[in-house]
Design a protein around this motif. Structure first.
Motif, short mmCIF file in Angstrom:
data_model
loop_
_atom_site.label_atom_id
_atom_site.label_comp_id
_atom_site.label_asym_id
_atom_site.label_seq_id
_atom_site.Cartn_x
_atom_site.Cartn_y
_atom_site.Cartn_z
N VAL A 172 0.90 -1.13 -0.01
CA VAL A 172 -0.01 -0.15 -0.08
C VAL A 172 0.93 1.11 0.03
O VAL A 172 1.79 1.52 0.92
N THR A 173 0.73 2.05 -0.95
CA THR A 173 1.64 3.27 -1.33
C THR A 173 1.11 4.23 -0.42
O THR A 173 2.14 5.08 0.23
N GLY A 174 0.08 4.54 0.23
CA GLY A 174 -0.33 5.58 0.84
C GLY A 174 -0.88 6.62 -0.03
O GLY A 174 -1.17 7.99 0.51
N MET A 175 -0.64 6.44 -1.34
CA MET A 175 -0.92 7.77 -2.54
C MET A 175 -2.14 7.23 -3.09
O MET A 175 -2.13 6.15 -3.82
N PRO A 176 -3.23 7.80 -2.77
CA PRO A 176 -4.65 7.43 -3.15
C PRO A 176 -4.90 6.65 -4.64
O PRO A 176 -5.22 5.90 -4.66
N VAL A 177 -4.17 7.78 -5.51
CA VAL A 177 -4.42 7.44 -6.88
C VAL A 177 -3.69 5.90 -7.17
O VAL A 177 -4.56 5.19 -7.95
N TRP A 178 -2.60 5.72 -6.49
CA TRP A 178 -1.88 4.51 -6.88
C TRP A 178 -2.59 3.49 -6.18
O TRP A 178 -2.64 2.23 -6.99
N ASP A 179 -2.94 3.66 -5.32
CA ASP A 179 -3.64 2.51 -4.23
C ASP A 179 -5.01 2.07 -4.76
O ASP A 179 -5.35 0.97 -4.68
N SER A 180 -5.56 2.93 -5.87
CA SER A 180 -6.89 2.63 -6.22
C SER A 180 -6.58 1.74 -7.57
O SER A 180 -7.76 0.98 -7.95
N ILE A 181 -5.42 1.61 -8.05
CA ILE A 181 -5.33 0.55 -9.21
C ILE A 181 -4.14 -0.41 -8.76
O ILE A 181 -3.61 -0.88 -9.54
N GLY A 182 -3.97 -0.64 -7.58
CA GLY A 182 -3.27 -1.81 -6.90
C GLY A 182 -3.91 -3.01 -7.00
O GLY A 182 -4.90 -3.55 -7.38
N LEU A 183 -3.24 -3.72 -5.94
CA LEU A 183 -3.95 -5.11 -5.57
C LEU A 183 -4.88 -5.10 -4.80
O LEU A 183 -4.70 -4.24 -3.66
N PRO A 184 -6.21 -5.92 -4.86
CA PRO A 184 -7.15 -5.31 -3.55
C PRO A 184 -6.40 -5.94 -2.18
O PRO A 184 -5.82 -7.01 -2.35
#
Ligand SMILES: [Fe+2]
Length: 249
Positions: free
Chosen positions: A153-165
């Motif tokens: 989890v990066t803590g960067m909202p935009v990147w976490d929205s396209i990460g692994l569930p």
């Protein structure tokens, strides 16, 4: 054993300043000065921006000067069938792309984390079952798991929205916790160097050869930076996996 990792070349992309092919060529040039010469090359996804044959052909041509076996991992911009047409993926005839490679002191396990048609990642039951069985088959060999979406989890909202569930990431964490031969999980996708942990193992996201993301912990839109491209050199020293991140330019 020297394993070079390149990530996210995005050949064919025009959404950032600079030419994606020229940048990959410059990184490859820099890799050629690494001594000893790499035994293998890992490309952790988003090889092509539009997943067309011409782009994959160009990637293969640009990597040819490295004269080493190339192990590719599908990214959210890639097409599994096109990857299979242009790169040898031993033992990965079925979808998703799952295979292993014996690199001497290191076992490489390629784990497809893509969900075709979407940017976010996925590890479904089929892939988790395959991973569990695959790790169980070689419990004593230091192992590197490579996937496109890094399980962090990066803590960067935009990147976490396209990460692994979260649930998929946690399921992976339980598996690696039970298999101590897993030394590290590496990925791309985030276009930044990020170190994290999962299930007691280290996780490393590596830079793109094309363009980097800006460090903005509150980012709600993808922001690019002028940070340099880079590559990673993985070696095994005294049974430990050592990963050098090298910026280029
Ligand atoms: Fe990417």
């Amino acid at each position: 054993m020297v394993l070079v990792q390149l990530s996210d070349p995005h050949i064919g992309a025009t959404w950032a300043e600079g030419d994606a092919a020229a940048r990959l060529a410059a990184v490859v040039d820099s890799v050629r000065s690494v001594v000893p010469k790499p035994d293998a090359v890992l490309v952790s996804g988003d090889l092509a921006d539009h997943a067309v044959d011409d782009e994959y052909r160009q990637v293969a041509d640009l990597l040819a000067p490295l004269a080493a076996p190339v192990y590719v991992v599908p990214g959210n911009h890639d097409d599994r069938a096109a990857l299979r047409r242009h790169f040898a993926l031993a033992g990965a005839e079925r979808e998703p792309v799952l295979y292993t490679a014996d690199l001497g002191p290191l076992r490489l396990v390629v784990l497809d984390s893509t969900r075709p048609g979407e940017d976010r990642g996925e590890l479904d039951a089929v892939r988790l079952f395959w991973l569990e069985a695959t790790l169980g088959a070689a419990p004593d060999t230091p192992t590197l798991i490579a996937m496109h979406h890094p399980p962090l989890v990066t803590g960067m909202p935009v990147w976490d929205s396209i990460g692994l569930p979260d649930a998929d990431r946690m399921a992976l964490g339980e598996i690696v916790a039970a298999h101590p031969q897993v030394r590290r999980i590496v990925g791309g996708h985030l276009h930044r160097t990020i170190s994290a942990e999962l299930g007691g193992r280290s996780v490393l996201a590596v830079p793109s050869t094309y363009v980097q993301a800006r460090l903005d912990l509150q980012a709600t839109e993808i922001e690019l930076s002028s940070d340099p491209p880079g590559f990673v050199v993985h070696t095994v020293q005294d049974g430990a996996l050592v990963s050098h991140v090298q910026p280029v330019g």
